[in-house]
Design an enzyme around this catalytic site. Sequence first.
Site, PDB file in Angstrom:
ATOM      1  N   LYS A  43     -12.189  42.677  -8.005  1.00  0.00           N
ATOM      2  CA  LYS A  43     -11.335  43.784  -8.726  1.00  0.00           C
ATOM      3  C   LYS A  43     -10.824  44.782  -7.577  1.00  0.00           C
ATOM      4  O   LYS A  43     -11.633  44.585  -6.548  1.00  0.00           O
ATOM      5  CB  LYS A  43     -12.324  44.637  -9.536  1.00  0.00           C
ATOM      6  CG  LYS A  43     -11.713  45.475 -10.567  1.00  0.00           C
ATOM      7  CD  LYS A  43     -11.291  44.634 -11.778  1.00  0.00           C
ATOM      8  CE  LYS A  43     -10.341  45.252 -12.833  1.00  0.00           C
ATOM      9  NZ  LYS A  43     -10.162  44.430 -14.165  1.00  0.00           N
ATOM     10  N   ASP A 102      -4.342  46.034 -14.352  1.00  0.00           N
ATOM     11  CA  ASP A 102      -5.345  46.688 -15.086  1.00  0.00           C
ATOM     12  C   ASP A 102      -4.667  48.300 -15.272  1.00  0.00           C
ATOM     13  O   ASP A 102      -3.653  48.308 -15.368  1.00  0.00           O
ATOM     14  CB  ASP A 102      -6.671  46.761 -14.262  1.00  0.00           C
ATOM     15  CG  ASP A 102      -7.790  47.109 -15.086  1.00  0.00           C
ATOM     16  OD1 ASP A 102      -8.332  46.463 -15.659  1.00  0.00           O
ATOM     17  OD2 ASP A 102      -8.159  48.335 -15.122  1.00  0.00           O
TER      18      ASP A 102
HETATM   19  P1  NDP Z   1      -2.909  50.514 -19.154  1.00  0.00           P
HETATM   20  O1  NDP Z   1      -2.538  51.530 -18.144  1.00  0.00           O
HETATM   21  O2  NDP Z   1      -1.755  49.889 -19.802  1.00  0.00           O
HETATM   22  O3  NDP Z   1      -3.357  51.567 -20.580  1.00  0.00           O
HETATM   23  C1  NDP Z   1      -4.361  52.515 -20.590  1.00  0.00           C
HETATM   24  C2  NDP Z   1      -4.510  53.387 -21.678  1.00  0.00           C
HETATM   25  O4  NDP Z   1      -5.678  53.990 -21.773  1.00  0.00           O
HETATM   26  C3  NDP Z   1      -3.489  54.339 -21.729  1.00  0.00           C
HETATM   27  O5  NDP Z   1      -2.925  54.745 -23.048  1.00  0.00           O
HETATM   28  C4  NDP Z   1      -4.243  55.342 -21.129  1.00  0.00           C
HETATM   29  O6  NDP Z   1      -3.557  56.680 -21.404  1.00  0.00           O
HETATM   30  C5  NDP Z   1      -5.363  55.400 -21.497  1.00  0.00           C
HETATM   31  N1  NDP Z   1      -6.547  56.004 -20.731  1.00  0.00           N
HETATM   32  C6  NDP Z   1      -6.597  55.420 -19.253  1.00  0.00           C
HETATM   33  N2  NDP Z   1      -7.669  56.122 -18.788  1.00  0.00           N
HETATM   34  C7  NDP Z   1      -8.067  57.039 -19.570  1.00  0.00           C
HETATM   35  C8  NDP Z   1      -9.001  58.013 -19.433  1.00  0.00           C
HETATM   36  N3  NDP Z   1      -9.901  58.213 -18.406  1.00  0.00           N
HETATM   37  N4  NDP Z   1      -9.053  59.044 -20.672  1.00  0.00           N
HETATM   38  C9  NDP Z   1      -8.481  58.569 -21.627  1.00  0.00           C
HETATM   39  N5  NDP Z   1      -7.558  57.595 -21.766  1.00  0.00           N
HETATM   40  C10 NDP Z   1      -7.433  56.942 -20.860  1.00  0.00           C
HETATM   41  O7  NDP Z   1      -4.067  49.845 -19.297  1.00  0.00           O
HETATM   42  P2  NDP Z   1      -4.430  48.558 -19.880  1.00  0.00           P
HETATM   43  O8  NDP Z   1      -4.402  48.715 -21.259  1.00  0.00           O
HETATM   44  O9  NDP Z   1      -4.352  47.535 -18.995  1.00  0.00           O
HETATM   45  O10 NDP Z   1      -6.103  48.553 -19.850  1.00  0.00           O
HETATM   46  C11 NDP Z   1      -7.093  49.290 -20.641  1.00  0.00           C
HETATM   47  C12 NDP Z   1      -8.372  48.879 -20.760  1.00  0.00           C
HETATM   48  O11 NDP Z   1      -8.539  47.550 -20.841  1.00  0.00           O
HETATM   49  C13 NDP Z   1      -9.129  49.115 -19.448  1.00  0.00           C
HETATM   50  O12 NDP Z   1     -10.420  49.383 -19.424  1.00  0.00           O
HETATM   51  C14 NDP Z   1      -9.009  47.875 -18.614  1.00  0.00           C
HETATM   52  O13 NDP Z   1      -9.838  47.578 -17.523  1.00  0.00           O
HETATM   53  C15 NDP Z   1      -9.275  46.803 -19.619  1.00  0.00           C
HETATM   54  N6  NDP Z   1      -8.626  45.583 -19.464  1.00  0.00           N
HETATM   55  C16 NDP Z   1      -7.452  45.326 -19.069  1.00  0.00           C
HETATM   56  C17 NDP Z   1      -6.836  44.017 -19.168  1.00  0.00           C
HETATM   57  C18 NDP Z   1      -5.218  43.710 -19.199  1.00  0.00           C
HETATM   58  O14 NDP Z   1      -4.967  42.537 -18.827  1.00  0.00           O
HETATM   59  N7  NDP Z   1      -4.538  44.709 -18.740  1.00  0.00           N
HETATM   60  C19 NDP Z   1      -7.675  42.747 -19.237  1.00  0.00           C
HETATM   61  C20 NDP Z   1      -9.109  43.138 -19.606  1.00  0.00           C
HETATM   62  C21 NDP Z   1      -9.286  44.430 -19.975  1.00  0.00           C
HETATM   63  P3  NDP Z   1      -2.400  57.612 -20.686  1.00  0.00           P
HETATM   64  O15 NDP Z   1      -1.139  56.798 -21.268  1.00  0.00           O
HETATM   65  O16 NDP Z   1      -2.400  58.932 -21.048  1.00  0.00           O
HETATM   66  O17 NDP Z   1      -2.397  57.193 -19.204  1.00  0.00           O
HETATM   67  O1  2IT Z   2     -10.284  43.366 -16.511  1.00  0.00           O
HETATM   68  C1  2IT Z   2      -9.563  42.218 -16.718  1.00  0.00           C
HETATM   69  O2  2IT Z   2     -10.011  41.306 -16.778  1.00  0.00           O
HETATM   70  C2  2IT Z   2      -8.200  42.382 -16.256  1.00  0.00           C
HETATM   71  N1  2IT Z   2      -7.773  43.393 -15.784  1.00  0.00           N
HETATM   72  C3  2IT Z   2      -7.296  41.193 -15.909  1.00  0.00           C
HETATM   73  C4  2IT Z   2      -7.711  40.467 -14.672  1.00  0.00           C
HETATM   74  C5  2IT Z   2      -6.655  39.119 -14.259  1.00  0.00           C
HETATM   75  O3  2IT Z   2      -6.809  38.663 -13.386  1.00  0.00           O
HETATM   76  O4  2IT Z   2      -5.759  38.939 -15.170  1.00  0.00           O
END
Ligand code: NDP
Ligand code: 2IT
Length: 447
Positions: free
Chosen positions: A127, A167
Amino acid sequence: MAEQHIEDVYQKVTHRNPGETEFHQAVREIFDSLVPVFAAHPIYMHENILERMAEPERMVSFRVPWVDDQGHVQVNRGFRVQFNSAAGPYKGGLRFHPTVNASIIKFLGFEQIFKNSLTGQPIGGGKGGSDFDPKGKSNGEIMRFCQSFMNELARHIGPNADVPAGDIGVGSREIGYMFGQYKKIRGGFEAGVLTGKGLEFGGSLGRTEATGYGTVYFMEEMLKENGTSLQGQTVVVSGSGNVSIYAMQKAEELGAQVVACSDSSGYIYDRTGIHIPTVREIKEEQSGRLSEYVARHPDAEYNKNGSDIWCIPCDIALPCATQNEIDETSAKVLVANEVKAVGEGANMPSSLKAIHTFQSNGVLFGPAKAVNAGGVAVSALEMAQNSSRLSWSFEEVDHKLQQIMKTIYENSIRAAETYGRPGDLAAGANIAGFLKVADAMIDQGVI
Ligand code: NDP
Ligand code: 2IT
């Protein structure tokens, strides 16, 4: 004896990583589920496998200097933790968010080992990220930051060594800028060095949707095994980013009604069902705030206290924003409102006490390592396509994703059953993920 051994290693880990509370939490959660495994197989104790797993193979922290639009030099800190390569090249996303620090990167990297193992694909765990805040930055600033970040990261990654992806705060635009810079530094087109790329240069169809869709596929499987489905259920989804948007879309497609979602400033509640295209338009296309939704949908409510989203009565809760967004208090409110199932789209969104609250009140609980594994699973499919210089159709990728999520569910349930924790998917996912990596490490000698 197994319990004492695990406790001793946990104490060493906290001592060695002082103050890193999120990392401690992730380690505690996994260690607790492994007691029956260590009791059954003392070899893991003799091999001191847990202490080895909890120590990253390598971690780099580096300076990221960049020039803002006013001509001022800004400095951020970059990280990459290469946690475990027993099963394949390090694999895991990059997070750009002001809260990023060593503890956050290590908790994410540690969990990634087990999640990636669960996918059944040949990928290790890693990560990275930076405390850079993309909010309010111009496109030019984002590009210059990504280029500077890659100037250092490039020496540590490669298609057979370490393959980052997105992420929080990192989507296809950022991956594109980083890929361009990597290519320039290397002087060759190594498509498989990053995943989540644009479709024009080696990205996979279905990767954008994969985490959110996978989350809902997992939930549907879990509900099906318990005699129900998403059809007609009321769903609350936190966040409004990549994971959240596609989770909402798929949940709606499967007949659920999504009534609320949030961002870091607040949440919207729309009793008639969230209009997802509006959310996409505001968040994806205009980088706006969710508060703008109510101007277009006057019946909806906006509330500035984001964590109150869990007070909205729902059958299914999908936390898809960030770590520790559901504490014990929120979990108790969800239980009082008779939530039936919780699925963690985000990484570690529930505190340890929140998980306990769900499980001890008969709420079906899908843990992050299993539920959100669809994102990294399709990343691994992107790597496979890049290696073979082919690209698969959306339907082919989506079909594989559905199969993978089903297998993850089955393997987690089976492991929980085998080790005396029937129905406990959190323990089952940890155990199934652990066994494969532990055995790979032992087979490879003292590494
Ligand atoms: P994005 O940046 O696309 O979206 C994040 C969302 O969560 C936004 O709406 C953001 O609000 C909100 N957010 C982020 N941080 C905070 C905080 N500290 N407090 C309140 N709201 C918050 O990220 P992802 O959708 O990619 O990721 C979301 C979650 O999913 C994370 O935990 C990530 O690790 C996990 N994840 C992501 C994967 C991926 O493929 N992208 C895979 C597996 C897990 P705002 O718009 O105001 O910033
Ligand atoms: O938390 C996760 O699994 C991710 N942000 C995706 C990682 C990846 O390599 O696609």
